[in-house]
Structures are given as C-alpha cells and as structure tokens.
Enzyme design. Structure first.
Site, PDB file in Angstrom:
ATOM      1  N   ASN A 181       0.874  -1.057  -0.157  1.00 15.73           N
ATOM      2  CA  ASN A 181      -0.047   0.039  -0.075  1.00 15.73           C
ATOM      3  C   ASN A 181       1.039   1.395  -0.103  1.00 15.73           C
ATOM      4  O   ASN A 181       1.189   1.579   1.069  1.00 15.73           O
ATOM      5  CB  ASN A 181      -1.004   0.017   1.154  1.00 15.73           C
ATOM      6  N   PHE A 182       1.275   1.780  -1.122  1.00 15.13           N
ATOM      7  CA  PHE A 182       1.919   2.908  -1.348  1.00 15.13           C
ATOM      8  C   PHE A 182       0.954   4.079  -1.925  1.00 15.13           C
ATOM      9  O   PHE A 182       1.400   5.079  -2.608  1.00 15.13           O
ATOM     10  CB  PHE A 182       2.826   2.823  -2.238  1.00 15.13           C
TER      11      PHE A 182
ATOM     12  N   CYS B  78      -2.157   5.201   0.140  1.00 14.50           N
ATOM     13  CA  CYS B  78      -2.981   5.835   0.965  1.00 14.50           C
ATOM     14  C   CYS B  78      -2.823   7.388   1.152  1.00 14.50           C
ATOM     15  O   CYS B  78      -1.772   7.461   1.581  1.00 14.50           O
ATOM     16  CB  CYS B  78      -3.152   5.095   2.293  1.00 14.50           C
TER      17      CYS B  78
ATOM     18  N   CYS C 154     -22.235  21.798 -38.650  1.00 14.46           N
ATOM     19  CA  CYS C 154     -22.051  20.663 -37.735  1.00 14.46           C
ATOM     20  C   CYS C 154     -20.398  20.195 -37.695  1.00 14.46           C
ATOM     21  O   CYS C 154     -20.007  19.921 -38.695  1.00 14.46           O
ATOM     22  CB  CYS C 154     -22.943  19.670 -37.795  1.00 14.46           C
TER      23      CYS C 154
ATOM     24  N   CYS D  10     -24.702  16.977 -29.058  1.00 11.76           N
ATOM     25  CA  CYS D  10     -26.260  17.146 -29.003  1.00 11.76           C
ATOM     26  C   CYS D  10     -26.576  15.450 -28.587  1.00 11.76           C
ATOM     27  O   CYS D  10     -27.549  15.421 -27.837  1.00 11.76           O
ATOM     28  CB  CYS D  10     -26.848  17.391 -30.223  1.00 11.76           C
TER      29      CYS D  10
ATOM     30  N   CYS E 176     -28.924  14.383 -25.572  1.00 13.37           N
ATOM     31  CA  CYS E 176     -30.359  13.999 -25.908  1.00 13.37           C
ATOM     32  C   CYS E 176     -30.978  12.797 -24.767  1.00 13.37           C
ATOM     33  O   CYS E 176     -30.009  11.977 -24.570  1.00 13.37           O
ATOM     34  CB  CYS E 176     -30.591  13.270 -27.189  1.00 13.37           C
TER      35      CYS E 176
END
Lengths: 462, 459
Positions: free
Chosen positions: B132-133, B135, B422, B428, B432
């Site tokens: 665990n490097f 946290c 466009c 869009c 939608c």
C-alpha cells in the site's frame, strides 16, 4: 375569519375533506425534481397561462433552493400556491410534458409547485417589493378574486397605489368561497391574499353598482374589472319557486330543498352546518357540478346522482374530474332533463324526461319517457350568468355574448380607462387563466399610465 | 459458458472480481461471507502496526438525487493487531483454499520492518502481497502510503526490500496523486514487482457544510482531506490504467489489477479491455453489500458468451490498440448529428446545448416537411412559448392545439441540424434524453486519412 364560524364544524369539514392529493415531502420532491429534463423553451411553460418558468423552479428545488423556487413561481403567478392545487395540470403543464413522448409519467409539476409554495408559506414567506419607487397613480380593482389579486399585485410591484374592492366579507373570490375543500382550503386562499395585502394593496368591502363604479372611474386613474360572473342560473322547471326559498341563502337547512352549487359550496366552506339529506340530485355535469356532488357525498348523502341532458362524451367537466366523481361514488344519469319539482312527503320529487340529441346537438324530449326521482335536495349547477345588469351600465365598454370585450394583450376595454380580466372576460375558466388576465391587464395599465408601449410581447394564439 | 477463472501473476481465483483493501475486507468473517457471495478474491484491509482512527470517517457526494456518486474516507489502515489479522487470514485460506487472499501491507520505511511483515504474512498463508503505497491521508503524514508512492526512488527501494524475502507475488498499489503515474509504475517494475494495482483513492474534499462551514466528514468541527473513490473516479482510473498498460519504456507491462469506480459488469469489462487481469471493488460493496457480485459475474459471462470470448485472456487488452495519441487521429474523418424526427420528444436540449455550449448549428425553425439540403441560417434561441397567450383549453370551445407534420412531436419543436456548420462534436447526442434519437453519422470527405503527425511531418 372562517375558522371562527363554528370550530366544531370546521374540524369536521377538515376531516371529511382531506387533501385529495398527498403533498410531496422534501426527499420525494428532490427525486421528482431530478427527473425533469430542463427542456429549453419548455412546453410546460408555454402551456401555463401565466408562463411560470417551470424548469427554473424545478431546478431550484433539485438544488435545495426552495425559497428561490417559490419566488420564481410567484414572479410569474402570485397565486402560485392555489394554482398548484387547483390547476387542471393534465391539460396544462403536465399535459405538455415531453416525457409523454417517451411513454413516461410526466413530471409532477403541480405537486412540485405545491411543495415549493407550501414550504415558502410555512416558513412565513413574504414577497419583497420589486419596485421601491412609489407612483402616485391609483387603480381600483373591482372584485377580489384571482384576476384582481394578480392585477393588484403586479401593479403594486410596479409602485402603483391599488385598492381591491369586493362585496364579500372575505377576499379571494372563488378561491376562498368556490373551490372544493379537498383541493384548496379557504385558509390557504386567505394566506395568499395576505401576501398580496402585505405588498401594500388596500382591501375594501363594498358592493359596487353602476353609480359607485362611475365615481371610481372618476377618482382613480384606471379601473380593473375582475368581477367574475354572477349568480348561478336558476333551474327553470315547474314548481321550482314553490319549493325554493327558505334556507336557500343560508345553506341547506332542514327546510331547504334547492340550493345552487356555488352557494352550497360557499356555505359548507364558510362553516355553516349543513345537512344534505340522504339523497341528493345535482343538475349539470361541469366541474362545479362535480365539486358539489363530491361535497354532498362527503357531507353524508347516501346517494348522489348527477343528471345531465347530454352524453358522457359531452360533459364540460375535465376527464380527471369525472373519474374522481366516480371514485367518490357519484352516479351519473345521462340524456335526462328535469321538468318539474314538487314537495313530497318530507322531501322532493323531481320529474325527469329522457332527451334525444340529434346530429346538430339539438335536444328533443322523448314523450312518454317521464320518470320521477325522490330526493332530499336538488343542487343545480348549470352555469353562472354574466353580470349583465351592472356591465350594461358601465360607460364605453363593449359586450360580446355576455363577455366584456378586451384587447387580449393588454386587457383594455373599449373604454381606455377600464381594463378587465378573468371570468367576466373569458366566460368562466380556471384560476390560472384569471391570474394571467390580471397580470396582462396590470402591464397594460402600467403601460398606459406611464405612457409607454406594453412591455409584453405576447400575441394571441391562432 | 464463459470461463472466468483468473490467474494473476501466479495468484489463482475463480473469477476476476476481488474486493479491494478496504472496510469490506476488514475481518476474516467478512471475507468468508464475501467468498460465499461469489467474490473470487479479497485484498485484506491493510495490515501494519495498529492505528487509532477518528470517529466520523466517510463523506460522499450525491448527484441528481442519487446517493454516493463519489465516496471519500479518512480512515487509516487496520486498527486490529497484526497477529489477529494473520490468524484470520490463515483461517480463511484453510476454509477457502481456491479463493485468492492477498495481504495489503504498510509498515514504516525500514528494511527490517518490511522483511518481518512479509515473512509473517506469507507464513499465515496469503496468496500474494499488495504494497500500500497509495493511501493519501493520515498515513502519508507519517512517511507511509502515498508518501512512498509519490516518490519513484522510495517505491523502488521498498519494493526491492520486499522482493528480497517474498515468496509470493508482489503487487504495488499505485497512487493517482502524482503528475505521471507511469513514472511510479516503472519504479515498481524495476524493483521486480510481479504486478500493479491502480488506482488508489484520489485526494479530495467532498464538500463543505454550508451551515457550519466545515468540510465533510466533520470531526469535532474540523476535517481533513481524504481519499476519493466511487463511480465518479472511474474515468480517471481507466485513463491511468491505460497509461500504465501502454507504457513500454522499461520493457513490457506487468499484470495490473484495475480499481476505481467499478460497480457492475460493464465497468469491469472496460478495465479488462484496457488490459487488467483482475478488478477490485470497494465503494459499490460499501453501498449495496457483497451480493452485487452476482450481477457482475452473470453480466460478464453473458457478454463474453454473446461475443464469443471463452476466457478472459480472449478479451484482455483488446481496447489498448484503440487508444493512441491525439496526433495519430484521422483529421479527415467527419461525422454530423442526425436527429430521428420519429423519436424526438421536443425537449430542445440539443438546440440549447449546441447554441450555448458548442457550435450554433442546431436550429428550431421548422415549419413544414423534412429539410432538404443544408440551410445557412442563424437565429438566436428564443422561448416562443412565452410569447403566446395560452389558456386552459375547454374541449367544447377550443380547437385542439395545431400539430404540424407527420411525427408524434409537432414539427416546430423538432430541431434541425445545419450540417454545413456541424463539427460532429457529439454534444447533442450526449444531452439527448432519448436513446438513439440523435446519432452521429459519417459524411465521407473523399480525403485520404491524414493525422496531425503526418501533416506536420509533411511540412
């Protein structure tokens, strides 16, 4: 106030007329608000006669800004609280909701609006004046119903001096006296009136006739007619006079036999003890007829029958009102016309005839089809008459089929100083229509008095 | 039926679904319940010298009335003695020999301390070790966790210490709280790590209580930054996994266990397609419990069956070849938005999104029929609804509202795409609310594919 009338009876009314629709709690309101798509140029907003910015007020609920939400509503519709409860949303905002197109339930706009408004009022919400600068011009609003209240509030917001005059002891018009209690309590209506009063609007109780109207027209810079309609049309059947009369004004007492729907509704809402008897017949199938029929049922009638001269598909009532009546146990008898009424035993005997409707809608009684109904009370609900006697004496205005003629965009009548709106103009529509009329007229009046073009650009449809 | 068995650098598990090192793997009793529920492996809550936690440890953000879009915690490593954890690991392995139990470790940065914890853990029967490097809160202030993982040299040195004694596969868990996660991954690889886990939680302040002005979680009126996880972090995690798996600077990549916002089989499939050998889950279990793994197993199997993948190896990393640098994308590829009028419900969100947030090419100006050919036309968005007098319709008196056109939605509410304007940005189609209503369709440009790199190389 209403509550002082007879507190025991008022409690009973509250028990018999609980809210038809439950309120949304805060958590449910946020969930429902989050369903809203926030349409651009939202159809719900376009469908609302007062054009409340529905996506905006819903978004504010979703964001926990309920006060802002209520202000957004009130900005467009000062009677937002009563409209939230009485609007036929199925044919207005909710009917226009685009979610129908996805085969989904529309957003519950009415209940969301009610949530915002009731949260606002419960917190003692008051409306701040937009315009701090006072204007000297005075406007009289005749009638204290929704149209006048909306007109008065908007004019006051623009700094004008406004007096609202009504013949009834309590302001609010049909909102106070005429809406079914399970939709809108009189106290709720009066809470809204108080908010308008707090804006600085004067209220006066006075019965206006042609002479006093002429004085008002002279003394005030403009007059708004929000006088609504007059009494309900009398039931023109043989014998009606002989059994009408006693008790009819005060409400249905032991001796009362015939009472029109509006008087009946006003009586029970005002706290007059009512006994409707076991069997009640309501004549007519409009929304008011259904309000009265459901009220009779809740007031203890065993059977309530609505007589209508045409068929189910012809009724003026909204579909949801009809469905509601069925759920309350109201019976409908179609294609039937009352022809005579007579006292019998301790009650009434109503003679009826079946009628046939031809392709042109003409009704023909069917000879030999007569039958009788025994009942304890008859409640005619066959429409209100226009206040023709008063209106015919107002100088300069024009009438069109019993309605005051106005310019739709400004509410101005043919008499430039007189504006009008609400039922006296539209023949009897919804609270929200009256509010929209009143607001438009206020803007028209303001434009007139400030000698400028109306700020509104609304154009009549079609 | 798809075979979900997983082999991660020598660690076997019946499926690729592992519980991440976190509260759901705090005790042996929990891990056994998780295995009963269907989890293939568990990375034990980080073991080290027991700490004292604060009360009030988690906070979250909600989104659109949905709970826990993102979760933040300031909890430290295990608060239970090392020997208790190791005894329970032994018990779990005895009862569940075919499931993977990986011990997450964090001790002070001394060689002897690491040697001792590695030996003891492996003696207890752990199938692998996860260093665990990553946290990001609390422990890093004491020179552990992210304080190690943010410095490549520290990462390399401690991993080397561990590898000196380790007999089981060693995974290095990477912190995302760095400028370039590949630098740390390379350090771990150089030290001989057998695998990686990514990502750990992201430094965060989830929000501030607007009545007390204190951030959440509130610890006696104060707060501290925590580690952020949950659905909100998945895109960040996917990107970092891709970066690490596409990095060949120090040789080929080593196996990686994907972590970050995984809550269903689709999330898991995405991490597998970017090269993960297993996936780790925490927040979704903290929200709904161990039971969610059933849907994950079922969904992944069905999807594999439908796509003809017999084993996880068949699909692993399939998307890696589809990620490249921007300069290698084809500049001559053109798409435009197409609105299916039959599906459009008239919300006009595409219109306003395009107008205010994109390229002003979706208009509301239809009056009749389909649009033939491009029309150059610009009109500011207007709220037409407010310009008209509306009344409550009375069926007898009022004609029904005019409906224009052949579609369910009246034509004047159906927006129109001006294809000449466009740019194919997709916005869009993203806003939608109706599935498949707005699609992006290719408009052949007739030009040969050309990338920015090619264009600049050509001069």
């Amino acid at each position: 106030l209403l509550t002082t009338h007879n507190s025991q009876f008022t409690t009973e009314i509250a028990q018999r007329f609980p809210d038809l629709h439950p309120a949304l709690d805060a958590c449910a309101a946020v969930v429902e608000a989050n369903r809203c798509l926030n349409c651009f140029d939202a159809p719900c907003m376009g469908a609302c006669p007062t054009h409340i910015d529905v996506p905006a007020f819903i978004r504010k609920i979703a964001a926990g800004n309920v006060t802002g939400s209520a202000r957004t509503i009130l900005d467009a519709n000062v009677l937002g609280a009563s409209c939230a409860r009485v609007c036929p949303v199925d044919v207005l905002c909710e009917g226009a909701c685009v979610l129908h197109g996805k085969r989904q339930k529309p957003i519950e706009i009415g209940r969301l609006q009610r949530f915002a408004m009731e949260t606002f009022y419960d917190a003692g919400g008051r409306l701040a004046l937009r315009q701090r600068q006072e204007r000297s011009q005075r406007i009289a609003c005749i009638g204290a119903g929704p149209a006048s209240l909306a007109c008065a509030a908007e004019l006051r917001q623009q700094g004008f001096q406004v007096r609202v005059i009504d013949r009834r002891p309590l302001p609010g018009g049909l909102n106070t006296y005429g809406v079914a209690e399970y939709k809108l309590r009189a106290a709720d209506s009066l809470r809204e009136v108080e908010m308008v009063r707090n804006l600085g609007v004067d209220f006066e109780v006075c019965d206006i006739d042609a002479a006093s109207l002429a004085v008002l027209e002279r003394e005030f810079d403009a007059v708004f007619l929000g006088i609504g309609l007059g009494a309900m049309q009398r039931l023109e059947v043989a014998g009606a006079d002989s059994v009408a009369g006693v008790g009819a004004v005060a409400g249905i007492g032991a001796a009362a036999r015939i009472i029109d729907a509006l008087k009946f509704i006003a009586a029970y809402k005002s706290g007059s003890p009512l006994s409707v008897g076991r069997r009640v017949v309501v004549i007519g199938a409009g929304n008011t007829a259904i309000d009265a029929a459901c009220a009779a049922k809740r007031l203890g009638a065993e059977t309530v029958t609505i007589l209508y001269r045409r068929q189910r598909q012809n009724i003026p009532a909204f579909d949801f009102e009809y469905d509601h009546a069925l759920r309350e146990g109201v019976e409908f008898v179609w294609a039937t016309l009352p022809t005579a009424i007579a006292a019998k035993n301790n009650g009434l005997e109503l003679t009826c005839v079946a009628v046939k409707q031809d392709a042109n809608g003409r009704l023909t009684p069917q000879p030999g089809s007569e039958f009788t109904i025994e009942c304890d009370a008859v409640i005619p609900a066959i429409g209100q008459s226009p206040l023709l006697e008063l209106l015919s004496q107002v100088p300069g205005i024009t009438m069109d089929r019993g309605r005051v003629g106005i310019d739709r965009t400004t509410g101005q009548t043919a008499n430039p100083k007189i504006f009008a709106g609400g039922d006296c103009v539209n023949g009897g529509r919804e609270v929200v229509d009256a509010v929209a009329d009143g607001k438009r007229a206020a803007l028209g009046i303001a434009a007139l008095l400030c000698n400028r073009q109306s700020a509104r650009t609304e154009v009549p449809l079609g | 039926l798809a075979d979900l068995t997983t082999k991660f650098a020598g660690i076997h598990s019946p499926n690729p679904f592992w519980l991440a090192s976190a509260p759901p793997t705090n005790t042996g009793e929990q891990v056994m319940r998780a295995f009963d529920a269907g989890w293939g492996g568990a990375v034990w809550k980080t073991i080290g010298e027991p700490i004292t936690n604060v009360s009030s440890r988690y906070s979250s953000i909600d989104w659109n009335a949905q709970r826990m879009m993102g979760l933040n915690n300031i909890e430290l490593i295990t608060d239970r003695p090392i020997e208790v954890n190791l005894r329970e690991i032994a018990e779990v392995k005895r009862r569940y020999p075919r499931h993977a139990v990986i011990a997450s470790l964090m001790v002070e940065s001394r060689r002897e301390a690491w040697h001792e914890i590695v030996k003891r853990t492996e003696d207890a029967g752990a199938d692998g070790l996860e260093l665990n490097f990553g946290c990001p809160h609390g422990m890093s202030e004491r020179g552990m966790g992210a304080a190690v993982g943010q410095v490549p040299e520290y990462t390399q040195r401690i991993t080397e210490w561990v590898k000196e004694v380790a007999r089981t596969p060693v995974l290095v868990k990477l912190t995302p709280n760095v400028t370039d996660i590949r630098v740390i991954a390379r350090a771990a690889r150089r030290a001989g790590a057998d695998g990686l886990s990514a990502i750990n939680t992201i430094n965060s302040i989830t929000g501030i209580d607007l009545s007390t002005f204190a951030p959440r979680p509130n610890v006696d009126g104060m707060s501290s930054h925590g580690g952020y996880c949950g659905p909100a972090v998945k895109p960040i995690a996917l990107n970092m996994v891709q970066q690490v798996m596409a990095d060949t600077v120090d040789g080929p990549p080593i196996p990686i266990s994907g972590i970050g916002g995984i809550g269903n089989w689709q999330d898991a499939a995405e991490f597998l397609l970017l090269g993960c050998t297993s996936v780790q889950v925490c927040t979704a279990v903290m929200h709904y419990g161990y039971r969610i793994v059933q849907e994950m197993i079922d969904g992944l199997s069905n999807w594999m069956d439908a796509n003809g993948f017999a084993t996880l190896d068949d699909l692993r990393g399939k998307s890696l070849s589809k990620v490249t640098e921007w300069k290698h994308l084809n500049l001559n590829y053109k798409i435009v938005a197409r609105i299916d009028e039959a599906l459009c419900i008239g919300c006009q969100l595409c219109h306003i999104a395009c107008w205010d947030g994109a390229h002003q090419c979706i208009h509301v100006d239809r009056v009749s029929g389909p649009i033939d050919g491009p029309v150059e036309l610009h009109a500011k968005p207007r709220e037409h609804g407010r310009e008209r007098i509306a009344v409550t319709p009375i069926p007898k008196l009022d004609p029904p509202k005019a409906h224009i056109g052949p579609y369910a939605t009246s034509l004047e509410r159906i927006p129109r795409v001006d294809e000449t304007e466009c740019v194919g940005c997709n916005l869009c189609s993203l806003v939608c609310p109706v599935d498949d209503c707005i699609t992006m369709v290719e408009r052949p440009t007739g030009l040969a594919p050309e990338t920015w790199a090619e264009r600049t190389n050509a001069g």
